[in-house]
Enzyme design. Structure first.
Site, mmCIF file in Angstrom:
data_model
loop_
_atom_site.group_PDB
_atom_site.id
_atom_site.type_symbol
_atom_site.label_atom_id
_atom_site.label_comp_id
_atom_site.label_asym_id
_atom_site.label_seq_id
_atom_site.Cartn_x
_atom_site.Cartn_y
_atom_site.Cartn_z
ATOM 1 N N TYR A 90 -1.748 0.388 10.195
ATOM 2 C CA TYR A 90 -1.907 -0.346 8.879
ATOM 3 C C TYR A 90 -0.764 -0.344 8.012
ATOM 4 C CZ TYR A 90 -3.760 -1.091 4.278
ATOM 5 O OH TYR A 90 -3.594 -1.230 2.839
ATOM 6 N N LYS B 193 2.047 -3.093 6.688
ATOM 7 C CA LYS B 193 2.384 -3.220 5.104
ATOM 8 C C LYS B 193 3.789 -3.308 5.126
ATOM 9 C CE LYS B 193 -1.570 -4.413 3.206
ATOM 10 N NZ LYS B 193 -1.759 -5.524 2.524
ATOM 11 N N SER C 298 0.825 -1.445 0.111
ATOM 12 C CA SER C 298 0.043 0.067 -0.194
ATOM 13 C C SER C 298 0.833 1.118 -0.018
ATOM 14 C CB SER C 298 -1.016 -0.087 1.180
ATOM 15 O OG SER C 298 -1.579 1.226 1.400
#
Length: 328
Positions: free
Chosen positions: A141, A145, A117
């Site tokens: 988050y 990643k 991402s």
């Protein structure tokens, strides 16, 4: 070859499965269906229902389907939720990936593609984000990643796997109505939902240092994301020593206000936005450089923003024909 697609019944995953099947690759899907929909899968694609945390299940799936490559898409992806539940996100995204990698290594899988991402970059202070831009994620988050990219690269080096990590920017649109995004966490479906309820779209801050004061992002059609996966898979097949980290974007910035304007034009609904307070941590501008993926894979995006919105709206109408929305 047979490719295991984790999260293959989800919004992005189902597009990747369809694109890979269309290119002639054999696929099997593993999905817990927490957000995926089994009906999105093409006829003949096997679905194994379960969690990426289930090592015994993964071992069986790898063995029974003679898996030779993995495309790992399954993940939790809501930024706000990751701030509230960091340990949950680390378990699902990092431990889940580790479990998949362990099963892949045990099965002698030689190719591994990881869905990453643009969140790994955090708040980059640059006109275009290249793969060499320092990674400084600002939420759990994004951290999961980035940790995932490190793990995939390390496993690839240690176990002679060809690897690729693809950094998605802002995904929108649908290849067909049945594959449309059913969630309301991304900008386009969020605006659709507000319009359907007769409410103005919310803009989180209009005082950023951008031409119109709203945040600028790089929006990419999900069908282009899927075609990038096909190109990456083909490279991994051809190049056993591949070690790729690539952006998937168009290299073109579109502001939130501009996107809402396109949505209003496509839907024919009044989309005059309501400006509300900024969200903590939103960078003013995050736009990809797509030069490296063009150089490495010969890939470029084909769809524009209007195509993204129109295809997403077609999907929404197919699901909710009675809820076209109305504003005063």
């Amino acid at each position: 070859m047979t490719w295991l697609i984790t999260g293959g019944a989800g919004y992005i995953g189902s597009h990747v499965v369809r694109a890979l099947a269309g290119s002639g690759e054999s696929t099997v899907v593993l999905d817990d269906l927490s957000s995926g929909v089994a009906g999105r899968l093409p006829a003949g694609v096997p679905l194994e229902r379960g969690s990426v945390l289930d090592g015994a299940l993964l071992d069986r799936v790898m063995r029974e389907h003679a898996v030779t490559g993995v495309v790992h898409i399954a993940a939790k992806k809501q930024v706000g939720e990751s701030v509230e539940r960091p340990l949950y996100y680390y378990r699902e995204n990092v431990e889940g990936l580790r479990t998949v990698l362990q099963a892949a290594v045990g099965a002698g899988v030689g190719r591994f593609l990881f869905s990453s991402s643009a969140a790994v970059y955090g708040m980059p202070d640059t006109e275009l984000v290249t793969e060499a831009t320092p990674c400084a994620p600002i939420n759990p988050y994004g951290e999961t990643k980035l940790a995932g990219e490190w793990m995939v690269a390390a496993a690839g080096r240690a176990h002679a796997m060809a690897t690729a990590s693809l950094r998605y920017f802002n995904v929108a649109g649908a290849a067909s109505p049945d594959l449309a995004d059913t969630g309301v966490t991304n900008l386009v479906p969020m605006v659709f939902e507000r319009l359907a309820e007769g409410r103005p779209p919310a803009v989180f801050g209009a005082d950023y240092p951008t031409p119109d004061g709203t945040c600028v992002r790089d929006y990419i059609h999900v069908e282009d994301v899927a075609s990038a996966h096909v190109a990456a898979v083909q490279r991994l097949i051809a190049d056993p020593g591949a070690r790729l980290v690539l952006n998937i974007g168009r290299g073109e910035g579109v502001s939130v206000a501009e996107m809402i304007g396109v949505i209003g034009s496509v839907t024919g609904l009044s989309a005059e936005p309501e400006v509300v307070e900024r969200r903590p941590g939103d960078p003013a501008r995050v736009v990809a450089s797509a030069d490296l993926i063009a150089e490495e894979l010969g890939w470029a995006a084909r769809h524009d923003v209007r195509s993204m919105v129109a295809s997403a709206w077609e999907g929404r109408l197919a699901r909710h024909p009675e809820r076209t929305g109305a504003t005063g």
